[in-house]
Design an enzyme around this catalytic site. Sequence first.
Site, mmCIF file in Angstrom:
data_model
loop_
_atom_site.group_PDB
_atom_site.id
_atom_site.type_symbol
_atom_site.label_atom_id
_atom_site.label_comp_id
_atom_site.label_asym_id
_atom_site.label_seq_id
_atom_site.Cartn_x
_atom_site.Cartn_y
_atom_site.Cartn_z
ATOM 1 N N HIS A 38 52.680 16.330 25.369
ATOM 2 C CA HIS A 38 52.431 17.821 26.008
ATOM 3 C C HIS A 38 53.361 18.981 25.680
ATOM 4 O O HIS A 38 53.483 19.798 26.223
ATOM 5 C CB HIS A 38 52.718 17.735 27.654
ATOM 6 C CG HIS A 38 51.641 16.953 28.089
ATOM 7 N ND1 HIS A 38 50.161 17.098 28.337
ATOM 8 C CD2 HIS A 38 51.913 15.339 28.824
ATOM 9 C CE1 HIS A 38 49.785 16.087 29.173
ATOM 10 N NE2 HIS A 38 50.532 15.311 29.325
ATOM 11 N N SER A 80 47.426 10.879 27.611
ATOM 12 C CA SER A 80 47.471 11.717 28.749
ATOM 13 C C SER A 80 46.396 13.018 28.329
ATOM 14 O O SER A 80 46.745 13.656 27.851
ATOM 15 C CB SER A 80 48.899 12.148 29.351
ATOM 16 O OG SER A 80 48.841 13.092 30.319
ATOM 17 N N HIS A 138 43.979 19.649 26.648
ATOM 18 C CA HIS A 138 44.566 19.089 25.543
ATOM 19 C C HIS A 138 44.633 17.609 25.796
ATOM 20 O O HIS A 138 44.875 17.091 26.841
ATOM 21 C CB HIS A 138 45.648 19.660 24.853
ATOM 22 C CG HIS A 138 46.934 19.815 25.704
ATOM 23 N ND1 HIS A 138 47.265 20.547 26.675
ATOM 24 C CD2 HIS A 138 48.018 18.669 26.021
ATOM 25 C CE1 HIS A 138 48.298 20.338 27.280
ATOM 26 N NE2 HIS A 138 48.690 19.110 26.994
#
EC number: 3.4.21.97
Length: 635
Positions: free
Chosen positions: A61, A129, A148
Amino acid sequence: MAADAPGDRMEEPLPDRAVPIYVAGFLALYDSGDSGELALDPDTVRAALPPDNPLPINVDHRAGCEVGRVLAVVDDPRGPFFVGLIACVQLERVLETAASAAIFERRGPPLSREERLLYLITNYLPSVSLATKRLGGEAHPDRTLFAHVALCAIGRRLGTIVTYDTGLDAAIAPFRHLSPASREGARRLAAEAELALSGRTWAPGVEALTHTLLSTAVNNMMLRDRWSLVAERRRQAGIAGHTYLQASEKFKMWGAEPVSAPARGYKNGAPESTDIPPGSIAAAPQGDRCPIVRQRGVALSPVLPPMNPVPTSGTPAPAPPGDGSYLWIPASHYNQLVAGHAAPQPQPHSAFGFPAAAGSVAYGPHGAGLSQHYPPHVAHQYPGVLFSGPSPLEAQIAALVGAIAADRQAGGQPAAGDPGVRGSGKRRRYEAGPSESYCDQDEPDADYPYYPGEARGAPRGVDSRRAARHSPGTNETITALMGAVTSLQQELAHMRARTSAPYGMYTPVAHYRPQVGEPEPTTTHPALCPPEAVYRPPPHSAPYGPPQGPASHAPTPPYAPAACPPGPPPPPCPSTQTRAPLPTEPAFPPAATGSQPEASNAEAGALVNASSAAHVDVDTARAADLFVSQMMGAR
């Protein structure tokens, strides 16, 4: 730091061309039981597909660590399934330069560069994720819901293990539960999107990638049973036949060194399985050397017959492995030995409740002879710990242990110290027989091994109740209480050993032979009587006199009753009403952000992060500490 040896790093020159790596997997599972903002239902996914904007692929992330692009997302009956492309030469360089060449030592031809990269990225970032926008109370999902996709160590959503491969079809093939329509749709959409990219690559920077990969390792280094969790997520996703999660002994590839093993694995329970040559222990890998071996009813040594029964066949048990200088026993039996060693041996009790002296006889009828070594008859010297039967503290501990064991059995978990029940169905690599092949291509649905060498098992469906029952942190307090109870039992055994009269806390009594008409002597001990108190014999207990005749030796002067010296009063027993509150730990300041922030404050509040990091619960044993303090203070 000293420079690395020439053979410690990969010797091949690093090319400037990136190897295209395809990644595929489920972004979520509809029937997994995800709760809160992590839950995705079919209606929400259908409203969000196809996304309006291209979805980037980054690492953990981090917005500045984009390494690829999502090519396709399809709505499968089991959940949203995606296919992506990773093309980042800097990511490949960081992984290759950090990895040691000893990892890939193996028999046979060496691995290609593409295969080494697949092994590294699959083992380092096995999960994915999905970041979604946070919806308000009245907001509805639209095609901007997906933000994303991040590569991570363990995702918070169940079943989000991905596969990496250099071919598009090879990356999708391991998902055996993917519907044919979803498989064909993902393949078609991914091929069209790849043509539109026309060979694009991503270069976020070596420093940014190094910092992010190190942060990923630090945040997940304390994750409990990481590979067991990966195995469970892999089975939930229905992955079979994927080979790039394989690794083996001493962090090397399978088959790196020849290992002489017996005909059958020693955990299969065969009597001949423990007959290992002495030299094989030194040649065994470091991860397999363990001083304690857990088996299922196999006799390891005839020294302890109650705990290690001899086989019923009548043949003597084979000698344990090693040079004979140490003993191999199960861990549960070792704990029983440690706890039982401190327990005092029971003393023989007389009819009056105190230990009978060796070689002495009680007073018989009038005129009977006396022993030459008869101690004074003072029954009140001996405390209650000498009488048979458990004390109130022991009864409370036994009741607590029984309640915890019953709760664990009702919850489907193995009881403490039970080596015969396994929490999962996985098998180690040395349990597989010689006839079992790890690369059997004739069985497409077989569960192939992966790091750290788990053999294939029977396919199992998704069980949300079992996953919820074995979720991290469920029984941490019970485990801490079990440890506290075990410590209390051991401490109680030590206390009983120290306070066992007449050898522990009482001074030896001189041999005394009372004469006719003499009062019965009494002795006191400062540790047993309160201040200003003297114990005297009851008036009705007059001792029998010895037979008339000359004494064999001069009588010892009788003991005079002595009062105990006054001492400080005992401290008041703490109670829950008067107990001082536990000190409150100061709150820690937030950690400083690194050079690569995950996102800005506005973006972080608007996205749902679905990756997980290891959490250190410092308050896990606090309930157990309170229990121990209350039990110790009430004694």
